[in-house]
Write a protein that holds these residues in place. Structure first.
Motif, PDB file in Angstrom:
ATOM      1  N   ILE A   1       3.270   7.518 -10.692  1.00 13.11           N
ATOM      2  CA  ILE A   1       2.582   8.783 -10.436  1.00 13.11           C
ATOM      3  C   ILE A   1       1.406   8.604  -9.471  1.00 13.11           C
ATOM      4  N   GLN A   2       0.829   7.406  -9.399  1.00 12.54           N
ATOM      5  CA  GLN A   2      -0.274   7.185  -8.465  1.00 12.54           C
ATOM      6  C   GLN A   2       0.192   7.132  -7.013  1.00 12.54           C
ATOM      7  N   HIS A   3       1.509   7.027  -6.812  1.00 12.05           N
ATOM      8  CA  HIS A   3       2.050   7.110  -5.455  1.00 12.05           C
ATOM      9  C   HIS A   3       2.190   8.560  -4.986  1.00 12.05           C
ATOM     10  N   LEU A   4       2.288   9.484  -5.927  1.00  9.14           N
ATOM     11  CA  LEU A   4       2.661  10.852  -5.564  1.00  9.14           C
ATOM     12  C   LEU A   4       1.537  11.614  -4.878  1.00  9.14           C
ATOM     13  N   ASN A   5       0.291  11.180  -5.050  1.00 10.25           N
ATOM     14  CA  ASN A   5      -0.788  11.818  -4.282  1.00 10.25           C
ATOM     15  C   ASN A   5      -1.547  10.804  -3.417  1.00 10.25           C
ATOM     16  N   GLY A   6      -0.911   9.685  -3.156  1.00  8.21           N
ATOM     17  CA  GLY A   6      -1.453   8.745  -2.190  1.00  8.21           C
ATOM     18  C   GLY A   6      -2.527   7.808  -2.699  1.00  8.21           C
ATOM     19  N   LEU A   7      -2.705   7.697  -4.021  1.00  2.00           N
ATOM     20  CA  LEU A   7      -3.661   6.730  -4.538  1.00  2.00           C
ATOM     21  C   LEU A   7      -3.168   5.305  -4.321  1.00  2.00           C
ATOM     22  N   LEU A   8      -1.864   5.118  -4.388  1.00  2.00           N
ATOM     23  CA  LEU A   8      -1.245   3.834  -4.066  1.00  2.00           C
ATOM     24  C   LEU A   8      -0.281   4.042  -2.906  1.00  2.00           C
ATOM     25  N   ALA A   9      -0.224   3.075  -2.021  1.00  2.00           N
ATOM     26  CA  ALA A   9       0.720   3.130  -0.904  1.00  2.00           C
ATOM     27  C   ALA A   9       1.976   2.339  -1.268  1.00  2.00           C
ATOM     28  N   PRO A  10       3.145   2.834  -0.901  1.00  2.00           N
ATOM     29  CA  PRO A  10       4.381   2.128  -1.233  1.00  2.00           C
ATOM     30  C   PRO A  10       4.494   0.777  -0.534  1.00  2.00           C
ATOM     31  N   THR A  11       5.103  -0.175  -1.220  1.00  2.00           N
ATOM     32  CA  THR A  11       5.522  -1.413  -0.566  1.00  2.00           C
ATOM     33  C   THR A  11       6.746  -1.132   0.294  1.00  2.00           C
ATOM     34  N   GLY A  12       7.572  -0.203  -0.161  1.00  2.00           N
ATOM     35  CA  GLY A  12       8.755   0.213   0.584  1.00  2.00           C
ATOM     36  C   GLY A  12       9.193   1.593   0.126  1.00  2.00           C
ATOM     37  N   GLY A  13       9.997   2.258   0.940  1.00  2.00           N
ATOM     38  CA  GLY A  13      10.457   3.596   0.604  1.00  2.00           C
ATOM     39  C   GLY A  13       9.461   4.663   1.021  1.00  2.00           C
ATOM     40  N   GLN A  14       9.712   5.904   0.595  1.00  2.00           N
ATOM     41  CA  GLN A  14       8.907   7.036   1.037  1.00  2.00           C
ATOM     42  C   GLN A  14       8.508   7.942  -0.123  1.00  2.00           C
ATOM     43  N   VAL A  15       7.360   8.606   0.060  1.00  2.00           N
ATOM     44  CA  VAL A  15       6.953   9.730  -0.780  1.00  2.00           C
ATOM     45  C   VAL A  15       6.876  10.936   0.143  1.00  2.00           C
ATOM     46  N   LEU A  16       7.595  12.004  -0.205  1.00  2.00           N
ATOM     47  CA  LEU A  16       7.659  13.186   0.644  1.00  2.00           C
ATOM     48  C   LEU A  16       7.074  14.396  -0.074  1.00  2.00           C
ATOM     49  N   PHE A  17       6.287  15.184   0.664  1.00  2.00           N
ATOM     50  CA  PHE A  17       5.791  16.464   0.168  1.00  2.00           C
ATOM     51  C   PHE A  17       6.321  17.538   1.095  1.00  2.00           C
ATOM     52  N   ASP A  18       7.102  18.468   0.544  1.00  2.00           N
ATOM     53  CA  ASP A  18       7.764  19.497   1.362  1.00  2.00           C
ATOM     54  C   ASP A  18       8.519  18.871   2.525  1.00  2.00           C
ATOM     55  N   GLY A  19       9.130  17.718   2.260  1.00  2.00           N
ATOM     56  CA  GLY A  19       9.971  17.069   3.262  1.00  2.00           C
ATOM     57  C   GLY A  19       9.239  16.183   4.243  1.00  2.00           C
ATOM     58  N   GLU A  20       7.898  16.096   4.163  1.00  2.00           N
ATOM     59  CA  GLU A  20       7.130  15.279   5.100  1.00  2.00           C
ATOM     60  C   GLU A  20       6.553  14.055   4.400  1.00  2.00           C
ATOM     61  N   ASP A  21       6.620  12.918   5.058  1.00  2.00           N
ATOM     62  CA  ASP A  21       6.077  11.674   4.517  1.00  2.00           C
ATOM     63  C   ASP A  21       4.568  11.816   4.354  1.00  2.00           C
ATOM     64  N   ILE A  22       4.054  11.591   3.138  1.00  2.00           N
ATOM     65  CA  ILE A  22       2.623  11.807   2.904  1.00  2.00           C
ATOM     66  C   ILE A  22       1.765  10.792   3.643  1.00  2.00           C
ATOM     67  N   TRP A  23       2.373   9.732   4.137  1.00  2.00           N
ATOM     68  CA  TRP A  23       1.615   8.710   4.867  1.00  2.00           C
ATOM     69  C   TRP A  23       1.792   8.839   6.379  1.00  2.00           C
ATOM     70  N   LYS A  24       2.247  10.012   6.851  1.00  2.00           N
ATOM     71  CA  LYS A  24       2.501  10.148   8.296  1.00  2.00           C
ATOM     72  C   LYS A  24       1.215  10.031   9.115  1.00  2.00           C
ATOM     73  N   ASP A  25       0.083  10.497   8.561  1.00  2.00           N
ATOM     74  CA  ASP A  25      -1.216  10.281   9.199  1.00  2.00           C
ATOM     75  C   ASP A  25      -2.308  10.464   8.152  1.00  2.00           C
ATOM     76  N   LYS A  26      -3.503   9.981   8.452  1.00  2.00           N
ATOM     77  CA  LYS A  26      -4.599   9.988   7.477  1.00  2.00           C
ATOM     78  C   LYS A  26      -4.987  11.400   7.065  1.00  2.00           C
ATOM     79  N   ALA A  27      -4.976  12.340   8.011  1.00  2.00           N
ATOM     80  CA  ALA A  27      -5.366  13.719   7.696  1.00  2.00           C
ATOM     81  C   ALA A  27      -4.401  14.338   6.697  1.00  2.00           C
ATOM     82  N   PHE A  28      -3.117  14.076   6.860  1.00  2.00           N
ATOM     83  CA  PHE A  28      -2.129  14.644   5.943  1.00  2.00           C
ATOM     84  C   PHE A  28      -2.246  13.987   4.563  1.00  2.00           C
ATOM     85  N   THR A  29      -2.491  12.692   4.528  1.00  2.00           N
ATOM     86  CA  THR A  29      -2.670  11.996   3.248  1.00  2.00           C
ATOM     87  C   THR A  29      -3.848  12.597   2.487  1.00  2.00           C
ATOM     88  N   ARG A  30      -4.931  12.909   3.185  1.00  2.00           N
ATOM     89  CA  ARG A  30      -6.093  13.520   2.530  1.00  2.00           C
ATOM     90  C   ARG A  30      -5.746  14.911   1.991  1.00  2.00           C
TER      91      ARG A  30
END
Length: 288
Positions: free
Chosen positions: A52-81
């Motif tokens: 669950i700590q991956h779902l809002n960006g508290l932890l970054a994945p070692t591999g794979g993706q977390v998507l919000f509305d189809g967009e990778d939450i780690w695509k840029d720092k502003a989106f992660t925030r």
């Protein structure tokens, strides 16, 4: 329809390249739709908290993706925030995180961090307080003067005030008495209904999960062992027990009744279903 929150082949390793390496998540595929109530269960150490700590960006994945509305939450720092406001996370025993001098200021902390003006902050504080049953006159009290259950509700209100699209709760009723547990769960359901929010709840209480969720994920050793509706998951009682998990006591009773030769549904998992099943049994019927 694109899920509001999704993970694809999500992996996380602690202590990589050391003798203490631990693969906490092993290719987790998960999704939740807007407005769904999804449960997450698993034995201690199964990876629930890491997940669950991956779902809002508290932890970054070692591999794979977390998507919000189809967009990778780690695509840029502003989106992660942004995601940290759109996906709210309530940790276990959140009342230990209360720190302000008044309940109002504690609930307002998140909205103020969002850069909202004071009028909007106040609107959100009052609305969040209303969801959890805190009156406006109580908002100027110290949070440390509250009972345990009231502190829990105040802490949850602090996350709700950010009006997240996804609300994640880690054992939200842990340590509360039965009345307190039901009160908190009703607060959560009220928020879900009012906002059409997606709720993800980690719980060790099979009864709470059975009574509230639409779908259920079972984690075991960092991987998804099974998922489906509560009926589908709890019908696999033997497999759950092998993983160190339980099934609702109602399900156990009905499975025992089947063993004794009664023609009842062994996948009953709530009290309401049990009442209906027993009423049908008295009429010579077997409800679906």
């Amino acid at each position: 329809m694109t899920p509001i929150i999704e993970t694809r082949d999500l992996r996380h390793v602690y202590g990589a390249d050391t003798p203490f390496r631990s693969d906490a998540l092993r290719g987790v595929d998960f999704y939740a739709e807007r407005g769904e109530f999804v449960g997450i269960i698993g034995h201690t150490g199964s990876g629930k908290s890491t997940f669950i700590q991956h779902l809002n960006g508290l932890l970054a994945p070692t591999g794979g993706q977390v998507l919000f509305d189809g967009e990778d939450i780690w695509k840029d720092k502003a989106f992660t925030r942004q995601i940290r406001f759109k996906v709210g996370l309530v940790f276990q025993y959140p009342e230990y995180q209360l720190f302000e001098e008044t309940i109002y200021k504690d609930i307002a902390f998140g909205p103020r961090n969002m850069g909202l003006d004071e009028e909007e902050v106040r609107r959100r504080v009052l609305r969040a307080a209303g969801f959890v049953g805190i009156s406006e006159e109580d908002l100027e009290k110290s949070p440390f003067d509250l009972s345990g259950g009231q502190k829990r509700r105040a802490a949850i209100a602090g996350v709700i005030a950010m009006e997240p699209d996804v609300l994640i709760l880690d054992e939200p009723t842990a340590g509360l008495d039965p009345r307190g547990r039901e009160s908190v769960l009703q607060n959560i359901r009220d928020y879900q209904k009012a906002q059409n929010a997606t709720i993800l709840m980690v719980s060790h209480s099979m009864e709470e999960v059975a009574a509230n969720v639409d779908r259920l994920y079972v984690l075991n050793h960092g991987a998804v062992a099974m998922h489906g509706t509560p009926r589908e998951v709890f019908s696999r009682a033997g497999e759950l027990e092998e993983m160190g998990l339980d099934v609702p006591w109602v399900t156990r009773i009905f499975q025992r009744l089947r063993q004794l030769g009664l023609d009842v549904d062994g996948t009953v998992y709530t009290i309401d279903q049990a009442v209906a099943a027993l009423a049908g049994l008295g009429k010579g019927e077997r409800p679906c």
